[in-house]
Design a protein around this motif. Structure first.
Motif, PDB file in Angstrom:
ATOM      1  N   ILE A 124       0.816  -1.226   0.000  1.00  0.00           N
ATOM      2  CA  ILE A 124       0.000   0.000   0.000  1.00  0.00           C
ATOM      3  C   ILE A 124       0.847   1.272   0.000  1.00  0.00           C
ATOM      4  O   ILE A 124       0.523   2.232  -0.720  1.00  0.00           O
ATOM      5  N   LEU A 179       3.489   1.935  -1.485  1.00  0.00           N
ATOM      6  CA  LEU A 179       4.033   2.195  -2.815  1.00  0.00           C
ATOM      7  C   LEU A 179       3.047   2.922  -3.719  1.00  0.00           C
ATOM      8  O   LEU A 179       3.449   3.564  -4.696  1.00  0.00           O
ATOM      9  N   VAL A 180       1.747   2.809  -3.394  1.00  0.00           N
ATOM     10  CA  VAL A 180       0.732   3.454  -4.239  1.00  0.00           C
ATOM     11  C   VAL A 180      -0.066   4.499  -3.479  1.00  0.00           C
ATOM     12  O   VAL A 180      -1.061   5.018  -3.992  1.00  0.00           O
ATOM     13  N   TYR A 201       0.415   7.682  -2.570  1.00  0.00           N
ATOM     14  CA  TYR A 201       0.294   9.053  -3.098  1.00  0.00           C
ATOM     15  C   TYR A 201      -0.502   9.117  -4.394  1.00  0.00           C
ATOM     16  O   TYR A 201      -1.428   9.943  -4.501  1.00  0.00           O
ATOM     17  N   PRO A 202      -0.203   8.280  -5.404  1.00  0.00           N
ATOM     18  CA  PRO A 202      -1.054   8.355  -6.604  1.00  0.00           C
ATOM     19  C   PRO A 202      -2.498   7.954  -6.334  1.00  0.00           C
ATOM     20  O   PRO A 202      -3.431   8.541  -6.891  1.00  0.00           O
ATOM     21  N   PHE A 203      -2.710   6.968  -5.450  1.00  0.00           N
ATOM     22  CA  PHE A 203      -4.075   6.547  -5.143  1.00  0.00           C
ATOM     23  C   PHE A 203      -4.845   7.666  -4.446  1.00  0.00           C
ATOM     24  O   PHE A 203      -5.998   7.946  -4.791  1.00  0.00           O
ATOM     25  N   ALA A 251       4.537   6.072 -11.855  1.00  0.00           N
ATOM     26  CA  ALA A 251       4.439   6.583 -10.487  1.00  0.00           C
ATOM     27  C   ALA A 251       3.304   7.574 -10.295  1.00  0.00           C
ATOM     28  O   ALA A 251       3.113   8.075  -9.181  1.00  0.00           O
ATOM     29  N   GLU A 252       2.538   7.868 -11.345  1.00  0.00           N
ATOM     30  CA  GLU A 252       1.471   8.862 -11.223  1.00  0.00           C
ATOM     31  C   GLU A 252       0.197   8.373 -11.881  1.00  0.00           C
ATOM     32  O   GLU A 252       0.229   7.514 -12.768  1.00  0.00           O
ATOM     33  N   GLY A 265      -0.028   4.555 -12.109  1.00  0.00           N
ATOM     34  CA  GLY A 265       0.810   4.519 -10.920  1.00  0.00           C
ATOM     35  C   GLY A 265       0.207   3.719  -9.784  1.00  0.00           C
ATOM     36  O   GLY A 265       0.889   3.416  -8.807  1.00  0.00           O
ATOM     37  N   VAL A 266      -1.076   3.371  -9.908  1.00  0.00           N
ATOM     38  CA  VAL A 266      -1.747   2.522  -8.924  1.00  0.00           C
ATOM     39  C   VAL A 266      -1.833   1.083  -9.437  1.00  0.00           C
ATOM     40  O   VAL A 266      -1.466   0.132  -8.733  1.00  0.00           O
ATOM     41  N   PRO A 273       1.922  -1.019 -10.072  1.00  0.00           N
ATOM     42  CA  PRO A 273       2.578  -1.567  -8.879  1.00  0.00           C
ATOM     43  C   PRO A 273       1.762  -2.646  -8.174  1.00  0.00           C
ATOM     44  O   PRO A 273       2.329  -3.605  -7.634  1.00  0.00           O
ATOM     45  N   VAL A 274       0.434  -2.508  -8.157  1.00  0.00           N
ATOM     46  CA  VAL A 274      -0.400  -3.530  -7.509  1.00  0.00           C
ATOM     47  C   VAL A 274      -0.271  -4.865  -8.231  1.00  0.00           C
ATOM     48  O   VAL A 274      -0.057  -5.915  -7.606  1.00  0.00           O
TER      49      VAL A 274
END
Length: 457
Positions: A303, A305-306, A308-310, A436-437, A441-442, A445-446
Motif C-alpha cells: 500500500i 508504494l501506491v 500518493y497516486p491513489f 508513479a502517477e 501509478g496505482v 505496482p499492484v
C-alpha cells in the motif's frame, strides 16, 4: 457441527460484511471530499467519534462476550433462548442509561446541538444491535444480505441529499439512519433461532461482571481508534481529523479481512474449547495465522508504494497529508493481524480476559503518550504514529503473557517468513521502472507486487 456453515463460507460472508461496513464511506469519500471538504468530513468524524462512546456504553463488551456466550450453547434452542433474552435485557438497560446521558450531553455540552441530536439516531441503533447473537450462531449470511441492501440505499441517499458544503446535517442524518435501519433489519430473523423467555433479574446480573471485564478492552482500544480523533480535533482542528480519517478508511479495507476471520473463528474456537477439543482449536489457529500474515504482509508493504497516486485519484490533490498518514498506518496492519489471531483464537475462547484487558490498556497508554507528544508538532501524522505505538504495545504484551502457553517460536517464524517476502517485494518494485502517477501509478505496482509476492511465497 451439524448444520453449521463451513468456515470458508463464513469467512467469505463476514469479509463481505466488514467490507460493506467500509463500502459506504469509501464509495462516497471522493464525492464528499470535493463537496463538503476536509472540514465537513472532520465535523462528521468528530461528532460520530463522540457518539460512538455512548454506543460502547450501551453495548459494553457484547461483541465478544455475546458472541462467545451464544457459541457455547448454539446447539440447544432452549438454552440459547434463555441466554439471549438475559443478555439482551442487560443491553437494553445499559442503553437506557447511556441514551439519557447522551441526550443531556447533546443539549448541554456538544456545541452543535443539531449535529449531536442527529448522531443520537446512531446511538439509538445500539439498542437494536443483535449482531453478536448471529455471529455466535455462525449465521453470517443473514447479516451480509440485509446490510447489502441498507448500505446501497444509504450510499444512494448521500448522493441525492448531500449536494453542497451546507449539507453536513443531511450527511449526518443519512448516515445515522442507515445504522439504525441495518440493525432493525435483523430482528425479523430472530424467531428462527430463539423463543421468548422472560429473563430473571439474577439471570441478567450474572452476565454483567464478565461483560464489564470485556468492556474495558473496548474502551481502551477506542482510545486509539476513536479518542485519538477527538484529541486531534481539539489540538489541531477538524481539517487534520479529516486527513487522518480519510487515511484510516483506506487502512480499514485490508484490516477488514483480519476482522472477518477473527469474528468467524471466535465462535468456532469457543465451541471447540467448550467441548474439550483443544487440538483442533490449535490447528485452526496456526492455519489462520498463515493466511492472515500472508495477506497483511503484502498489504503493509504494498500500500505505501501506491499511497500518493491513489490518494490523488481518490480524494483529490489537496489530500497529500492523508497519503502520508496511510504510509505510517500501514505498519499497524500486520501488528493487528497477528494480535487478532491471538485474541480471537486463544485469549477470548480460553477466557483469558485479563490478558486481553491489560493488553488493551497498554495500547491505550502508548497511544495517549505518543499523541500528546507528537500531535502538537505533526498533526494527523502524530495521530498515525500513535496508532502504530498502540498496536505494537498490545501485541508485545499479549505475546509476553502467553509465551509459555502457545508455540510462540513457530508463530513468529510464520510471521517472519511473510514479512520478509513483503519487504523483498517492496524492494523489487522500487527497482522496477513502473509508472508513479495517475491510474497507471496505482494499477501497475499492484499487479507487479502481487506477482512478485506470490512467487516469493
Amino acid at each position: 457441527m451439524s448444520g453449521t456453515p463451513s468456515l470458508k463460507k463464513n469467512v467469505a460472508y463476514n469479509f463481505a460484511y466488514q467490507l460493506l461496513i467500509l463500502a459506504l464511506p469509501l464509495v462516497t469519500a471522493p464525492y464528499l471530499s470535493r463537496v463538503i471538504g476536509a472540514e465537513g468530513v472532520g465535523v462528521y468524524s468528530y461528532s460520530y467519534s463522540v457518539a460512538t462512546y455512548f454506543v460502547y456504553f450501551a453495548k459494553l463488551g457484547l461483541d465478544n462476550y455475546g458472541n462467545r456466550s451464544i457459541a457455547a450453547v448454539q446447539d440447544d434452542r432452549a438454552k440459547r433462548s434463555k441466554r439471549f433474552w438475559e443478555i439482551y435485557a442487560m443491553q437494553a438497560a445499559c442503553f437506557v442509561i447511556a441514551g439519557a446521558v447522551y441526550v443531556f450531553y447533546a443539549v448541554t455540552f456538544s456545541g452543535d446541538v443539531a449535529i449531536a441530536l442527529l448522531q443520537g439516531i446512531y446511538v439509538l441503533s445500539a439498542l437494536f444491535d443483535v449482531n453478536w447473537f448471529f455471529f455466535g450462531m455462525e449465521q453470517f449470511r443473514i447479516t451480509v444480505i440485509r446490510n447489502t441492501v441498507v448500505k446501497v440505499l444509504t450510499a444512494a441517499a448521500v448522493f441525492v441529499f448531500v449536494r453542497d458544503s451546507g449539507d453536513i446535517d443531511a450527511y449526518v442524518a443519512v448516515m445515522c439512519a442507515g445504522y439504525l435501519v441495518s440493525q432493525l433489519a435483523l430482528w425479523p430473523f430472530l424467531r428462527r433461532y430463539v423463543d421468548f423467555a422472560r429473563p430473571s433479574l439474577g439471570g441478567v446480573l450474572q452476565h454483567l461482571k464478565p461483560n464489564l471485564v470485556l468492556f474495558v478492552p473496548v474502551i481502551a482500544v477506542s482510545v486509539y481508534n476513536i479518542l485519538s480523533r477527538i484529541v486531534l480535533g481539539a489540538m489541531a482542528g477538524n481539517e487534520e481529523v479529516g486527513f487522518f480519517d480519510s487515511a484510516a478508511k483506506i487502512i480499514q479495507v485490508p484490516t477488514a479481512l483480519v476482522t472477518a476471520v477473527g469474528t468467524v473463528m471466535l465462535p468456532r474456537t469457543s465451541a471447540l474449547v467448550s467441548k474439550g477439543e483443544h487440538g483442533a482449536a490449535a490447528r485452526h489457529t496456526e492455519r489462520t495465522l498463515v493466511y492472515v500474515m500472508g495477506f497483511t504482509s503484502v498489504a503493509a508493504f504494498g500500500i505505501p508504494l501506491v499511497a500518493y497516486p491513489f490518494t490523488g485519484l481518490f480524494y483529490g490533490a489537496d489530500f497529500d497529508l492523508a497519503a502520508a498518514c496511510i504510509v505510517v498506518l500501514c505498519a499497524t496492519i500486520p501488528l493487528l493481524g497477528f494480535g487478532n489471531v491471538i485474541r480471537t483464537q486463544y485469549l477470548i475462547p480460553m477466557a483469558r480476559d485479563r490478558v486481553f484487558l491489560w493488553s488493551a490498556v497498554c495500547g491505550a497508554v502508548a497511544n495517549v503518550a505518543v499523541n500528546l507528544l507528537l500531535i502538537p508538532r505533526l498533526g494527523c501524522l502524530g495521530a498515525a504514529f500513535g496508532s502504530v505505538a498502540a498496536e505494537t504495545a498490545v501485541l508485545l504484551y499479549q505475546l509476553a503473557m502467553v509465551r509459555r502457553e502457545i508455540p510462540l517460536a513457530r508463530y513468529l517464524k510464520i510471521a517472519f517468513v511473510f514479512l520478509a517476502a513483503g519487504a523483498a517485494m517492496a524492494v523489487a518494485l522500487a527497482l522496477l521502472p513502473l509508472p508513479a502517477e495517475g491510474l497507471p501509478g496505482v494499477v501497475a505496482p499492484v499487479a507487479a507486487g502481487l506477482l512478485v509476492f506470490v512467487a516469493l511465497c
